[in-house]
Enzyme design. Sequence first.
Site, short mmCIF file in Angstrom:
data_model
loop_
_atom_site.label_atom_id
_atom_site.label_comp_id
_atom_site.label_asym_id
_atom_site.label_seq_id
_atom_site.Cartn_x
_atom_site.Cartn_y
_atom_site.Cartn_z
N LYS A 220 0.82 -1.22 0.00
CA LYS A 220 0.00 0.00 0.00
C LYS A 220 0.85 1.27 0.00
O LYS A 220 2.05 1.24 0.32
CB LYS A 220 -0.95 0.00 1.20
CG LYS A 220 -2.16 -0.90 0.96
CD LYS A 220 -3.24 -0.71 1.99
CE LYS A 220 -4.42 -1.63 1.64
NZ LYS A 220 -5.40 -1.69 2.70
N ARG A 254 -3.58 -9.74 5.11
CA ARG A 254 -4.07 -9.88 3.73
C ARG A 254 -2.95 -9.41 2.81
O ARG A 254 -2.56 -8.24 2.87
CB ARG A 254 -5.33 -9.02 3.59
CG ARG A 254 -5.97 -9.05 2.22
CD ARG A 254 -7.22 -8.16 2.21
NE ARG A 254 -7.85 -8.17 0.90
CZ ARG A 254 -7.46 -7.39 -0.11
NH1 ARG A 254 -6.47 -6.53 0.04
NH2 ARG A 254 -8.08 -7.47 -1.28
C1 9MG Z 1 -10.29 -5.23 -0.41
N1 9MG Z 1 -9.28 -4.66 0.45
C2 9MG Z 1 -8.26 -3.81 0.09
N2 9MG Z 1 -7.55 -3.47 1.16
C3 9MG Z 1 -8.12 -4.09 2.21
C4 9MG Z 1 -7.84 -4.12 3.60
O1 9MG Z 1 -6.85 -3.39 4.12
N3 9MG Z 1 -8.61 -4.87 4.40
C5 9MG Z 1 -9.64 -5.58 3.88
N4 9MG Z 1 -10.39 -6.32 4.73
N5 9MG Z 1 -9.96 -5.59 2.58
C6 9MG Z 1 -9.20 -4.85 1.78
#
Ligand code: 9MG
Length: 277
Positions: A220, A254
């Site tokens: 990110k 994630r």
């Molecule tokens: C779809 N998506 C993109 N970034 C995310 C994040 O930080 N958390 C979650 N739960 N979904 C995300």
Amino acid sequence: MRWLQAGRFRLDLSAPKVMGIVNLTEDSFSGDGLGAQRDRALRQAEAFIAAGVDLLDLGAESTRPGAEQVPAELELERLLPVLEALRGAPVPLSVDTMKPEVMREVLRAGADLINDVNGFRAPGAIEAVAGSGCALCVMHMKGEPRTMQHSPVYEDVVAEVEAFLAQRTAALCAAGVARERILWDPGFGFGKTLEHNAALFRALPRLAAHQPLLVGVSRKTMIGQITGRPVGERLAGSLAAAVLAWTNGAAIVRVHDVAATVDARAILRALGPSGPV
Ligand code: 9MG
């Protein structure tokens, strides 16, 4: 021991977990058709499973800053064939969507978790998921993807995110959702400056005291702001952040880079504070 009830699975959250991102959004493919998208997504999912992923997160609508919404029909056109092909996969299948009609259809098609960056705020979202046995990731977002990075302001970002997640959890529980189906996610980068993201990261232990946490920081902007690296060069920063998230109380990270994150977890388990696991 903490558990997550997720459709076909009861997931043990006492050890760190890796969720792999499987992108079915238009801008992540070269525009060579849905069949090719499906095959590429399936190859990616299989590679993630072979590398030791614990959950797969399928998304067909971009939630990047500036992204426009896509119609529910298009989301479903992209998602359903992939879900169909992954039915019976050895790991829970999560679907990243904000739309109740998409939630209902993907649950019918075998999704085990609904990941809603909008925190189940759309009319009908709670009703779409309450009666199923799926897990729910409730994320905080200020604004909407198209505009959320336009100068977000908070008085106390941690308290506001905590109160929002508690309020959404209460709404879900009032509709009959068991707490062991619910994950919290502070929503890194969703209507937050680097300062807000850093405050929330440091508050992970406080947030984890409420519900198990899912954390998404992989590649990110905040990783780029800290390291000065473009998106293609953020692996090391993302791995460091994943390990820090786990050690500060996150249950699930994630990520895009599953194999490398699984290796980082192996190092954490072998050499980390609580000794070999
Ligand atoms: C779809 N998506 C993109 N970034 C995310 C994040 O930080 N958390 C979650 N739960 N979904 C995300």
